[in-house]
Design a protein around this motif. Structure first.
Motif, short mmCIF file in Angstrom:
data_model
loop_
_atom_site.label_atom_id
_atom_site.label_comp_id
_atom_site.label_asym_id
_atom_site.label_seq_id
_atom_site.Cartn_x
_atom_site.Cartn_y
_atom_site.Cartn_z
N LEU A 72 0.37 -1.48 -0.04
CA LEU A 72 -0.16 -0.21 -0.02
C LEU A 72 0.59 1.06 -0.30
O LEU A 72 0.61 2.19 -0.35
N ARG A 73 1.83 1.18 1.21
CA ARG A 73 2.79 2.20 0.62
C ARG A 73 3.43 2.27 -0.17
O ARG A 73 3.41 3.60 -0.67
N SER A 126 1.59 3.81 -3.00
CA SER A 126 0.68 5.28 -2.66
C SER A 126 1.78 6.67 -2.73
O SER A 126 1.66 7.45 -2.78
N SER A 127 2.99 6.07 -3.51
CA SER A 127 4.45 6.39 -3.47
C SER A 127 4.40 6.70 -5.32
O SER A 127 5.66 7.97 -5.59
N GLU A 185 4.63 8.91 -8.24
CA GLU A 185 3.64 10.30 -8.43
C GLU A 185 4.10 10.85 -10.25
O GLU A 185 5.38 10.05 -10.29
N LEU A 225 -6.94 1.38 -7.36
CA LEU A 225 -6.04 1.96 -7.45
C LEU A 225 -7.03 3.53 -8.29
O LEU A 225 -7.36 3.26 -9.16
N ASN A 238 -5.02 7.43 -4.54
CA ASN A 238 -6.18 6.89 -4.34
C ASN A 238 -5.58 5.05 -3.47
O ASN A 238 -5.75 5.07 -5.13
N VAL A 239 -5.58 4.32 -2.69
CA VAL A 239 -5.59 2.76 -2.90
C VAL A 239 -6.88 2.58 -2.05
O VAL A 239 -6.05 2.76 -1.16
#
Length: 98
Positions: A19-20, A23-24, A26, A83, A96-97
């Motif tokens: 998850l982390r 979410s990273s 970008e 996702l 967002n996940v």
């Protein structure tokens, strides 16, 4: 006396770490986005299964906008990640996940 070198391997990462990592993501060039998502699952498995499913069903994210994409480990009991992706100026960001 102790000249032997040993390599320590991480055998499994946690669900929380996936998850982390997801979410990273970008400002990823959209043509590299699929591979970038796959990389976020490195060292994650569910009951020994590591193969991902869902990516083959992703729609074309070539236009600017928001997309909802599903991906997960190919196991009937494994969690499927949703996702939420925003594409702008040919760059994809996971915002967002779930």
């Amino acid at each position: 006396m102790f000249e032997q070198e040993e390599t320590i391997k991480i055998f499994k990462i946690t669900f929380k770490e996936v998850l982390r990592r997801l979410s990273s993501v970008e400002n990823c060039p959209k043509e590299k986005f699929e591979q970038k998502v796959i990389e976020q699952f490195d060292d994650y498995n569910y009951e020994g299964e590591e193969e991902l499913q869902g990516i083959e069903n992703w729609c074309d994210i070539s236009n600017d906008g928001e997309y909802k994409l599903n991906v997960g480990i190919d196991h009937e009991d494994a969690y499927e990640f949703t996702l939420y992706v925003r594409v702008k100026d040919k760059k994809a960001t996971i915002f967002n996940v779930l």
